[in-house]
Design an enzyme around this catalytic site. Structure first.
Site, PDB file in Angstrom:
ATOM      1  N   GLU A  83      41.214  29.802  31.191  1.00 18.06           N
ATOM      2  CA  GLU A  83      39.911  30.447  31.327  1.00 18.06           C
ATOM      3  C   GLU A  83      40.081  31.735  32.126  1.00 18.06           C
ATOM      4  O   GLU A  83      40.796  31.754  33.109  1.00 18.06           O
ATOM      5  CB  GLU A  83      38.966  29.481  32.057  1.00 18.06           C
ATOM      6  N   PHE A  84      39.387  32.792  31.696  1.00 18.14           N
ATOM      7  CA  PHE A  84      39.524  34.074  32.392  1.00 18.14           C
ATOM      8  C   PHE A  84      38.200  34.574  32.961  1.00 18.14           C
ATOM      9  O   PHE A  84      38.074  35.747  33.306  1.00 18.14           O
ATOM     10  CB  PHE A  84      40.126  35.127  31.453  1.00 18.14           C
TER      11      PHE A  84
ATOM     12  N   LYS B  52      48.035  32.759  32.186  1.00 20.36           N
ATOM     13  CA  LYS B  52      46.959  32.680  33.180  1.00 20.36           C
ATOM     14  C   LYS B  52      47.456  33.127  34.564  1.00 20.36           C
ATOM     15  O   LYS B  52      46.815  33.942  35.242  1.00 20.36           O
ATOM     16  CB  LYS B  52      46.435  31.234  33.240  1.00 20.36           C
TER      17      LYS B  52
ATOM     18  N   THR C 212      42.031  21.398  40.784  1.00 21.19           N
ATOM     19  CA  THR C 212      43.475  21.383  41.041  1.00 21.19           C
ATOM     20  C   THR C 212      43.692  21.879  42.467  1.00 21.19           C
ATOM     21  O   THR C 212      44.026  23.053  42.666  1.00 21.19           O
ATOM     22  CB  THR C 212      44.203  22.314  40.048  1.00 21.19           C
TER      23      THR C 212
ATOM     24  N   LYS D 208      44.850  31.260  45.702  1.00 20.73           N
ATOM     25  CA  LYS D 208      45.399  29.950  45.338  1.00 20.73           C
ATOM     26  C   LYS D 208      46.436  30.063  44.201  1.00 20.73           C
ATOM     27  O   LYS D 208      47.506  29.464  44.260  1.00 20.73           O
ATOM     28  CB  LYS D 208      44.214  29.080  44.911  1.00 20.73           C
TER      29      LYS D 208
ATOM     30  N   CYS E 181      40.465  31.799  43.302  1.00 12.44           N
ATOM     31  CA  CYS E 181      41.498  31.956  42.262  1.00 12.44           C
ATOM     32  C   CYS E 181      42.721  32.747  42.715  1.00 12.44           C
ATOM     33  O   CYS E 181      43.836  32.219  42.715  1.00 12.44           O
ATOM     34  CB  CYS E 181      40.872  32.600  41.040  1.00 12.44           C
TER      35      CYS E 181
ATOM     36  N   THR F  40      43.524  25.470  35.682  1.00 19.02           N
ATOM     37  CA  THR F  40      44.722  26.307  35.849  1.00 19.02           C
ATOM     38  C   THR F  40      45.866  25.443  36.382  1.00 19.02           C
ATOM     39  O   THR F  40      45.776  24.909  37.487  1.00 19.02           O
ATOM     40  CB  THR F  40      44.407  27.468  36.817  1.00 19.02           C
TER      41      THR F  40
ATOM     42  N   GLY G  54      39.366  37.824  47.826  1.00 19.22           N
ATOM     43  CA  GLY G  54      39.128  36.443  48.244  1.00 19.22           C
ATOM     44  C   GLY G  54      38.864  35.605  47.017  1.00 19.22           C
ATOM     45  O   GLY G  54      39.261  35.958  45.905  1.00 19.22           O
TER      46      GLY G  54
HETATM   47  C1  UGA Z   1      39.382  36.109  39.039  1.00 20.49           C
HETATM   48  C2  UGA Z   1      39.778  36.869  37.757  1.00 20.49           C
HETATM   49  O1  UGA Z   1      39.225  38.188  37.784  1.00 20.49           O
HETATM   50  C3  UGA Z   1      39.285  36.131  36.508  1.00 20.49           C
HETATM   51  O2  UGA Z   1      39.740  36.795  35.331  1.00 20.49           O
HETATM   52  C4  UGA Z   1      39.829  34.696  36.537  1.00 20.49           C
HETATM   53  O3  UGA Z   1      39.362  33.937  35.433  1.00 20.49           O
HETATM   54  C5  UGA Z   1      39.391  34.013  37.819  1.00 20.49           C
HETATM   55  O4  UGA Z   1      39.882  34.763  38.951  1.00 20.49           O
HETATM   56  C6  UGA Z   1      39.967  32.616  37.827  1.00 20.49           C
HETATM   57  O5  UGA Z   1      41.192  32.473  37.819  1.00 20.49           O
HETATM   58  O6  UGA Z   1      39.198  31.664  37.705  1.00 20.49           O
HETATM   59  P1  UGA Z   1      37.127  35.921  40.491  1.00 20.49           P
HETATM   60  O7  UGA Z   1      38.005  35.320  41.531  1.00 20.49           O
HETATM   61  O8  UGA Z   1      35.878  35.227  40.107  1.00 20.49           O
HETATM   62  O9  UGA Z   1      37.952  36.101  39.110  1.00 20.49           O
HETATM   63  O10 UGA Z   1      36.676  37.361  40.979  1.00 20.49           O
HETATM   64  P2  UGA Z   1      37.160  38.893  40.821  1.00 20.49           P
HETATM   65  O11 UGA Z   1      36.023  39.678  40.321  1.00 20.49           O
HETATM   66  O12 UGA Z   1      38.439  39.007  40.094  1.00 20.49           O
HETATM   67  O13 UGA Z   1      37.369  39.303  42.347  1.00 20.49           O
HETATM   68  C7  UGA Z   1      38.315  38.653  43.185  1.00 20.49           C
HETATM   69  C8  UGA Z   1      38.408  39.386  44.506  1.00 20.49           C
HETATM   70  O14 UGA Z   1      39.019  40.657  44.328  1.00 20.49           O
HETATM   71  C9  UGA Z   1      37.054  39.649  45.173  1.00 20.49           C
HETATM   72  O15 UGA Z   1      37.157  39.371  46.555  1.00 20.49           O
HETATM   73  C10 UGA Z   1      36.811  41.131  44.927  1.00 20.49           C
HETATM   74  O16 UGA Z   1      36.022  41.723  45.914  1.00 20.49           O
HETATM   75  C11 UGA Z   1      38.230  41.658  44.975  1.00 20.49           C
HETATM   76  N1  UGA Z   1      38.408  42.937  44.225  1.00 20.49           N
HETATM   77  C12 UGA Z   1      38.243  42.978  42.881  1.00 20.49           C
HETATM   78  C13 UGA Z   1      38.776  44.073  44.901  1.00 20.49           C
HETATM   79  O17 UGA Z   1      38.948  44.065  46.140  1.00 20.49           O
HETATM   80  N2  UGA Z   1      38.970  45.229  44.204  1.00 20.49           N
HETATM   81  C14 UGA Z   1      38.807  45.305  42.852  1.00 20.49           C
HETATM   82  O18 UGA Z   1      39.002  46.411  42.275  1.00 20.49           O
HETATM   83  C15 UGA Z   1      38.427  44.137  42.188  1.00 20.49           C
END
Ligand code: UGA
Length: 440
Positions: A160-161, A213, A89, A272, A269, A127, A266
């Site tokens: 999806e999460f 979501k 998407t 965007k 997800c 999504t 970054g």
């Molecule tokens: C995120 C969500 O956590 C998932 O639940 C969701 O399914 C997914 O998006 C999605 O919509 O597909 P993701 O992007 O894979 O997952 O990664 P995260 O672990 O959430 O981290 C995202 C960003 O936040 C990373 O750059 C990470 O370094 C940053 N982050 C995360 C922080 O700066 N501090 C935190 O405490 C946690």
């Protein structure tokens, strides 16, 4: 009793993980992928991106014959009892979600339904903005199939999460399952599909599931931006943000999780999805000011480490800076919206010589920054550097010792953008350690 047969449309991150995990649960699964290159890679158990455990799990499911990469998508669609749509998407310039692939997939499903006997459930995992299933997907299937939803087919939203880097585990052991079905029969089929799941299951309507979501990702992103804002202030007033988290985390209304300070969020997800829900908000004349603020904050936050470098080194022109970590988080080679890019740009604009390193993401980062210089090893990146910025908390960087950092680097300034180290580890060494949210 044999388990319902499944067709997963889209062999990307979510589609592939979903297909593997459903096959692990004993369903016969056909994976439909439009790109011939990706199709042949997947059939040879090659995963075109890095995700821990996924290639091994794919190889096992292919070898067991539970998962097949479909060579004839029409047949795969027509013979499956449940179809998952996991197609891309892309974002429009205004943040809106481009539903071209979703509509196209829905049309394919509808055409396959024309001559199909029996009942099928079409599940959207991509999504998509609230209302998409009812306003776009259901009409597209009905048009292409010539059959209204009800007796021949039903539809459901099932967001999806899972997180990158932990995709398999998250999909195998989700913390909740959310389903919004169009009618009782589709809901019953989804309840049966997830009957063995141990986690809470939330059944509602499609719009609500779609909204859940976006709300989850918006909340998490706002939480990170808030943590970073307070961490910046903690640092300025001489406080360690983690001591603050220790004091607020036990309150069950706040919780200790997802408050790690750093250079911002970054990935494919959060940025965007926040832009998409911002667009939905504008269209609904309900601007999302907190989401706006989180996105704005996330643009400024990476520059915090550049300010720290200036505080430590003064002029950055001509200084050699090692940029450690290019992926948006560890255990992935994904650089989409990585905070490494604004940091790299800001350092270059200030005349610094930047040497980049990442255990996995150098090739992908090169596509974003073709002029970037890379070091083959972390030692090579650090040798002779005036300062290092840690952007991704890879295990390889966490394992660095103060003695290595001190002996390899020239000026030994370490700016920790992800709070990987304890300040005390550098006591008595020549390393000048700075970290986001760590007051002096
Ligand atoms: C995120 C969500 O956590 C998932 O639940 C969701 O399914 C997914 O998006 C999605 O919509 O597909 P993701 O992007 O894979 O997952 O990664 P995260 O672990 O959430 O981290 C995202 C960003 O936040 C990373 O750059 C990470 O370094 C940053 N982050 C995360 C922080 O700066 N501090 C935190 O405490 C946690």
């Amino acid at each position: 009793m044999s388990k319902p047969s499944i067709c997963v449309v889209g062999g990307g991150f979510v589609g592939l993980t979903t297909a593997i995990v459903l096959a692990q649960h004993g369903h016969p699964v056909s994976l439909v992928e439009a790109s011939p290159e990706r199709r042949s890679a997947l059939a040879a158990a090659k995963v075109p991106f890095f995700e821990p455990g996924l290639a091994e799990a794919l190889a096992t499911e292919l070898a067991q014959g539970r998962l097949t990469i479909a060579s004839d998508p029409t047949k795969a669609l027509a013979t499956s009892e449940i179809v998952f749509l996991c197609v891309g998407t892309p974002s429009g310039a205004d943040g809106s979600v481009d539903l071209t692939f979703v509509e196209r997939a829905a049309g394919d499903v509808g055409r396959a339904l024309r001559d199909r006997a029996g009942y099928q459930v079409v599940v959207v995992k991509s999504t998509v903005p609230p209302g998409t299933l009812e306003d776009v997907v259901v009409p597209a299937i009905a048009r292409a199939s010539g059959k209204p939803p009800g007796d021949a087919w039903g539809a459901a939203s099932n967001p999806e999460f899972l997180k990158e880097g932990a995709a398999l585990r998250d999909a195998q052991e989700p913390d909740r399952i959310v389903v919004g079905a169009t009618d009782a029969r589709a809901e019953a089929a989804m309840r049966a599909l997830y009957a063995d799941a141990k986690c809470p299951q939330v059944f509602s309507n499609p719009r609500t599931a779609e909204m859940i979501k976006y709300t989850a990702n918006s909340f998490l992103a706002v939480k990170i931006a808030f943590a970073n804002e307070m961490a910046n202030l903690s640092e300025k007033v001489g406080v360690d943000w983690y001591d603050v988290v220790a004091g607020i985390g036990p309150d069950p209304r706040i919780g200790p999780h997802f408050l790690r300070p750093g250079v911002g969020f970054g990935g494919s997800c959060f940025p965007k999805d926040l832009a998409a829900i911002q667009h939905v908000g504008r269209e609904a004349a309900t601007p999302l000011t907190l989401v706006d603020a989180a996105l704005h904050h996330n643009e400024v936050q990476p520059l915090r480490v550049v300010e720290m470098l200036k505080e430590e080194l003064g002029e950055l022109r001509g200084k050699r800076i090692a940029l450690l970590g290019l992926a948006f988080k560890p255990d992935t080679d994904d650089v989409r919206e990585t905070r490494a890019l604004p940091i790299w740009r800001a350092l270059r604009e200030r005349g610094a010589e930047v040497v980049c390193h990442d255990p996995m993401a150098m090739e992908t980062f090169r596509t974003l920054a073709p002029e970037a210089s890379f070091a083959k090893t972390v030692e090579e990146a650090l040798r002779g550097a005036d300062a290092a910025v840690l952007q991704t908390e890879w295990a390889e960087y966490r394992a660095l010792t103060p003695a290595q950092i001190a002996s390899w680097m020239h000026a030994a300034v370490l700016v920790d953008g992800r709070r990987c180290f304890e300040r005390e580890a550098f006591d008595g060494t020549r390393v000048r350690y700075r970290a986001v949210g760590l007051g002096r």
